[in-house]
Scaffold this motif. Structure first.
Motif, short mmCIF file in Angstrom:
data_model
loop_
_atom_site.label_atom_id
_atom_site.label_comp_id
_atom_site.label_asym_id
_atom_site.label_seq_id
_atom_site.Cartn_x
_atom_site.Cartn_y
_atom_site.Cartn_z
N ILE A 1 48.55 25.57 31.31
CA ILE A 1 47.17 25.13 32.22
C ILE A 1 46.68 25.96 33.21
O ILE A 1 47.31 26.28 33.97
CB ILE A 1 47.61 23.73 32.64
N ILE A 2 45.58 26.16 33.28
CA ILE A 2 45.00 27.27 34.25
C ILE A 2 43.91 26.33 34.88
O ILE A 2 42.92 25.92 34.34
CB ILE A 2 44.07 28.57 33.41
N LEU B 1 39.88 35.05 27.97
CA LEU B 1 40.71 34.62 27.06
C LEU B 1 40.42 35.03 25.73
O LEU B 1 41.27 35.28 24.96
CB LEU B 1 41.14 33.05 27.31
N ARG B 2 39.04 34.62 25.53
CA ARG B 2 38.51 34.84 24.06
C ARG B 2 38.71 36.20 23.97
O ARG B 2 39.11 37.09 22.79
CB ARG B 2 37.05 34.56 24.12
N ILE C 1 50.62 32.25 40.51
CA ILE C 1 49.38 32.32 41.41
C ILE C 1 48.68 33.52 41.06
O ILE C 1 48.94 34.62 40.92
CB ILE C 1 49.94 32.79 42.81
N ILE C 2 47.56 33.45 40.25
CA ILE C 2 46.66 34.39 39.64
C ILE C 2 45.19 34.21 39.74
O ILE C 2 44.76 33.10 39.68
CB ILE C 2 46.95 34.76 38.23
N ASP C 3 44.25 35.40 39.67
CA ASP C 3 42.83 35.04 39.32
C ASP C 3 42.56 35.05 38.01
O ASP C 3 42.64 36.17 37.48
CB ASP C 3 42.11 36.16 40.17
N ALA C 4 42.43 34.21 37.28
CA ALA C 4 42.20 33.93 35.99
C ALA C 4 40.86 34.79 35.46
O ALA C 4 40.56 34.62 34.28
CB ALA C 4 42.35 32.65 35.42
N ALA D 1 45.14 40.24 35.45
CA ALA D 1 45.77 39.08 36.19
C ALA D 1 46.30 38.04 35.04
O ALA D 1 47.44 37.85 34.88
CB ALA D 1 45.16 38.28 37.13
N VAL D 2 45.53 37.96 33.95
CA VAL D 2 45.76 37.02 33.06
C VAL D 2 46.71 37.46 32.01
O VAL D 2 47.58 37.12 31.40
CB VAL D 2 44.30 36.73 32.02
#
Length: 233
Positions: free
Chosen positions: A5-6, A86-87, A48-51, A56-57
């Motif tokens: 879950i992001i 993500l894609r 803790i990331i910048d998605a 980072a992802v």
């Protein structure tokens, strides 16, 4: 199942906790440390990331989860960019939250598997309940169809459940029924629990006062039923 879950705002956090309570493994991620800190003890892992940044992802276990759910709502741009990242990284199974029609349209263009609109859905359900004007709880299936849960009106008391067919209920289809039962614990404190009623024909159960019906049908069906029984209630 394993879920990522992001976005750990109110919706994402509640979703993560509910999935965990159901026995699923949940991994969470958010850009804000305070949100990660608040949930880290409830779920399997939290990052803790910048998605919106591919680098980072890349630290997330994308290949080891069954579904990624992007629940970012307040930051339209971050939501879109996260899904795009993500894609680009080859993630196929993505659910994403939309906050308005434009957001939804862009997500459709990114071919996410499912678009979530919890605010709109909650509003539709509340409007339906207000429109029905009783103790009914509703869950909208589509534009016409609802699941409606309500206390059986006195009109039905002592009727056989087997007789409650759509033809006698103005199109409503009874799919389940339950019966509240009072009990006391070892300290004598009273509580009420609801048990499912066996509706199989051989049981020949009859409706008792306080039974709860769960039906599927339209608002029009429900109103027609209540217009019919109102003189007898």
């Amino acid at each position: 199942m394993r879920y990522l879950i992001i976005g750990l705002g109110i919706y994402g956090t509640n979703l993560a906790k509910d999935l965990t309570d159901l026995g699923h493994e949940v991994i969470g991620a958010d850009i804000k440390a305070s949100k990660v800190e608040a949930i880290k003890d409830y779920i399997a892992t939290a990052y803790i990331i910048d998605a919106t940044e591919e680098s980072a992802v890349g630290v997330l276990p994308l290949k080891n989860v069954d579904l990624v759910i992007v629940t970012i709502g307040e930051n339209f741009g971050a939501s879109i960019k996260t899904v795009a990242v993500l894609r680009q990284m080859g993630v196929r199974n993505i659910y994403a939250r939309a906050i308005d029609e434009l957001h939804k349209s862009i997500l459709e263009g990114l071919h996410v598997q499912r678009i979530l609109n919890p605010e709109q859905r909650a509003a539709h359900d509340l409007v339906s309940e207000m429109e029905l004007g009783s103790d009914a709880e509703t869950l909208r299936i589509d534009d016409e169809t609802l699941v409606i849960r309500f206390t059986a009106p006195d009109y039905f008391t002592a009727m056989r459940y087997a007789s409650l067919v759509p033809e006698s209920m103005f199109g409503l289809r009874l799919i389940a029924a339950s019966r509240p039962k009072s009990s006391r614990n070892i300290l004598g404190i009273a509580s009420t629990q609801t048990g499912q009623i066996d509706l199989s024909p051989e049981k020949d159960e009859k409706v008792q006062k306080g039974d709860i019906f769960t039906c599927i049908g339209s608002m029009k069906d429900y109103k027609a039923l209540y217009r019919h029984i109102s003189p007898y209630k």
